[in-house]
Design a protein around this motif. Structure first.
Motif, PDB file in Angstrom:
ATOM      1  N   LYS A   1       0.847  -1.188   0.000  1.00  0.00           N
ATOM      2  CA  LYS A   1       0.000   0.000   0.000  1.00  0.00           C
ATOM      3  C   LYS A   1       0.885   1.241   0.000  1.00  0.00           C
ATOM      4  CE  LYS A   1      -2.053   1.809   3.754  1.00  0.00           C
ATOM      5  NZ  LYS A   1      -3.039   2.041   4.852  1.00  0.00           N
ATOM      6  N   VAL A   2       0.859   1.998  -1.082  1.00  0.00           N
ATOM      7  CA  VAL A   2       1.568   3.277  -1.102  1.00  0.00           C
ATOM      8  C   VAL A   2       0.750   4.264  -0.275  1.00  0.00           C
ATOM      9  CG1 VAL A   2       2.258   5.218  -2.531  1.00  0.00           C
ATOM     10  CG2 VAL A   2       2.725   2.901  -3.296  1.00  0.00           C
ATOM     11  N   PHE A   3       1.377   4.764   0.807  1.00  0.00           N
ATOM     12  CA  PHE A   3       0.669   5.626   1.744  1.00  0.00           C
ATOM     13  C   PHE A   3       1.633   6.639   2.353  1.00  0.00           C
ATOM     14  CE2 PHE A   3      -0.593   6.649   6.091  1.00  0.00           C
ATOM     15  CZ  PHE A   3      -1.865   7.154   5.888  1.00  0.00           C
TER      16      PHE A   3
ATOM     17  N   TYR B   1      -4.590   7.044 -10.580  1.00  0.00           N
ATOM     18  CA  TYR B   1      -3.735   6.064  -9.899  1.00  0.00           C
ATOM     19  C   TYR B   1      -3.865   4.684 -10.539  1.00  0.00           C
ATOM     20  CZ  TYR B   1      -2.730   9.413  -6.200  1.00  0.00           C
ATOM     21  OH  TYR B   1      -2.290  10.523  -5.508  1.00  0.00           O
TER      22      TYR B   1
ATOM     23  N   VAL C   1       3.724   6.120  -8.940  1.00  0.00           N
ATOM     24  CA  VAL C   1       3.295   4.747  -9.221  1.00  0.00           C
ATOM     25  C   VAL C   1       3.752   4.331 -10.608  1.00  0.00           C
ATOM     26  CG1 VAL C   1       1.309   3.201  -9.440  1.00  0.00           C
ATOM     27  CG2 VAL C   1       1.309   4.988  -7.678  1.00  0.00           C
TER      28      VAL C   1
ATOM     29  N   CYS D   1      -3.139   2.078  -3.604  1.00  0.00           N
ATOM     30  CA  CYS D   1      -2.848   3.449  -3.180  1.00  0.00           C
ATOM     31  C   CYS D   1      -3.940   3.938  -2.236  1.00  0.00           C
ATOM     32  CB  CYS D   1      -2.761   4.378  -4.391  1.00  0.00           C
ATOM     33  SG  CYS D   1      -1.315   4.074  -5.431  1.00  0.00           S
ATOM     34  N   THR D   2      -3.531   4.516  -1.117  1.00  0.00           N
ATOM     35  CA  THR D   2      -4.470   5.022  -0.118  1.00  0.00           C
ATOM     36  C   THR D   2      -3.918   6.319   0.457  1.00  0.00           C
ATOM     37  OG1 THR D   2      -5.122   2.761   0.476  1.00  0.00           O
ATOM     38  CG2 THR D   2      -5.708   4.487   2.022  1.00  0.00           C
TER      39      THR D   2
ATOM     40  N   ILE E   1      -6.971  10.037  -1.677  1.00  0.00           N
ATOM     41  CA  ILE E   1      -7.562   9.691  -2.978  1.00  0.00           C
ATOM     42  C   ILE E   1      -8.973  10.269  -3.064  1.00  0.00           C
ATOM     43  CG2 ILE E   1      -8.183   7.822  -4.539  1.00  0.00           C
ATOM     44  CD1 ILE E   1      -5.233   7.789  -3.960  1.00  0.00           C
TER      45      ILE E   1
ATOM     46  N   VAL F   1      -7.466   1.172  -5.094  1.00  0.00           N
ATOM     47  CA  VAL F   1      -7.294   2.375  -4.286  1.00  0.00           C
ATOM     48  C   VAL F   1      -8.190   2.281  -3.061  1.00  0.00           C
ATOM     49  CG1 VAL F   1      -6.644   3.872  -6.222  1.00  0.00           C
ATOM     50  CG2 VAL F   1      -9.048   3.669  -5.589  1.00  0.00           C
TER      51      VAL F   1
ATOM     52  N   ALA G   1      -0.652   8.239  -0.436  1.00  0.00           N
ATOM     53  CA  ALA G   1      -0.456   8.279  -1.884  1.00  0.00           C
ATOM     54  C   ALA G   1      -0.485   9.686  -2.451  1.00  0.00           C
ATOM     55  CB  ALA G   1      -1.515   7.426  -2.566  1.00  0.00           C
ATOM     56  N   SER G   2      -1.298  10.563  -1.871  1.00  0.00           N
ATOM     57  CA  SER G   2      -1.441  11.908  -2.439  1.00  0.00           C
ATOM     58  C   SER G   2      -0.147  12.708  -2.366  1.00  0.00           C
ATOM     59  CB  SER G   2      -2.568  12.666  -1.732  1.00  0.00           C
ATOM     60  OG  SER G   2      -2.291  12.796  -0.349  1.00  0.00           O
TER      61      SER G   2
ATOM     62  N   ALA H   1      -1.617   1.235 -10.395  1.00  0.00           N
ATOM     63  CA  ALA H   1      -2.156   0.707  -9.145  1.00  0.00           C
ATOM     64  C   ALA H   1      -3.262  -0.298  -9.462  1.00  0.00           C
ATOM     65  CB  ALA H   1      -2.703   1.831  -8.275  1.00  0.00           C
TER      66      ALA H   1
END
Length: 207
Positions: free
Chosen positions: A128-130, A166, A140, A154-155, A158, A174, A132-133, A171
């Motif tokens: 989990k890319v966190f 994403y 990504v 991605c979280t 979002i 999300v 993500a924003s 990804a």
């Protein structure tokens, strides 16, 4: 459980600190909106009971996961409650290995390519890319070049408007928090609003 099923409907609502007494209605509204997996965070009051009841009430309609799993004890409690997958904002190798030993997919939070590789080496089937924003869809896209075999969720930050970017960047799913489960919907018991919002999200990513 194969985490690939989470990608079939790649919007995963995050139920964070939702009122227990409204949780069944919230989940029903999400199911009605086409959602097929949810994440109930472990710091929520009654989280374990929510997981148990969600499995009992919606087990054939939705995949129930646990979020904010930051310790081995969190992980044990989540799995004992019936969580089918567990998610963390951090990478803790002990927790990843414990979940793997229980045959429950663990999706740890990562922020760098090195953490992504380390997570998979510990047994994580997805990362989990966190948040993500902070990194954005371009991160990504770029990281999927050399690390194309690592599934990325991605979280964090979002929105309905950015979710598709994403997914288009590579990804596979999300996580959606307050931008999907809006406070007004929850406080007013506007479950039809939740259903309509979920449909808008799914329509947006399918365009």
């Amino acid at each position: 459980m194969d985490v690939a099923v989470l990608t079939e409907v790649p919007i995963i609502p995050v139920l964070r600190k939702m009122p227990y007494e409204k949780s069944a209605s919230i989940i029903q509204a999400l199911v009605d909106g086409g959602i097929r997996s949810i994440e109930i965070t472990m710091e929520s009051e009654g989280a374990e009971l929510m997981i148990q009841e969600a499995k009992g009430n919606f087990g054939d309609q939705i995949i129930v996961g646990a979020g904010t799993v930051v310790t081995k004890e969190d992980c044990r409690r989540a799995i004992d409650a019936g969580a089918q997958f567990v998610v963390s904002p951090i990478l803790d190798e002990e927790v990843v290995r414990y979940a793997a030993s229980q045959d429950v997919p663990m999706i740890p939070g990562v922020f760098t390519p090195s953490e992504m590789v380390k997570a998979t080496q510990c047994g994580a089937p997805m990362v989990k890319v966190f948040p993500a924003s902070v990194l954005g869809p371009e991160f990504v896209k770029d990281v999927k070049g050399p690390l194309q075999d690592i599934p990325i969720m991605c979280t964090g930050g979002i929105t309905r408007e950015t979710a598709k970017a994403y997914l288009d960047a590579g990804a596979v799913a999300v996580g959606a928090g307050g931008s999907l489960l809006k406070k007004d919907f929850i406080s007013n018991g506007d479950y039809e609003g939740i259903t309509k919002e979920a449909r808008k999200w799914l329509s947006m990513i399918s365009d």
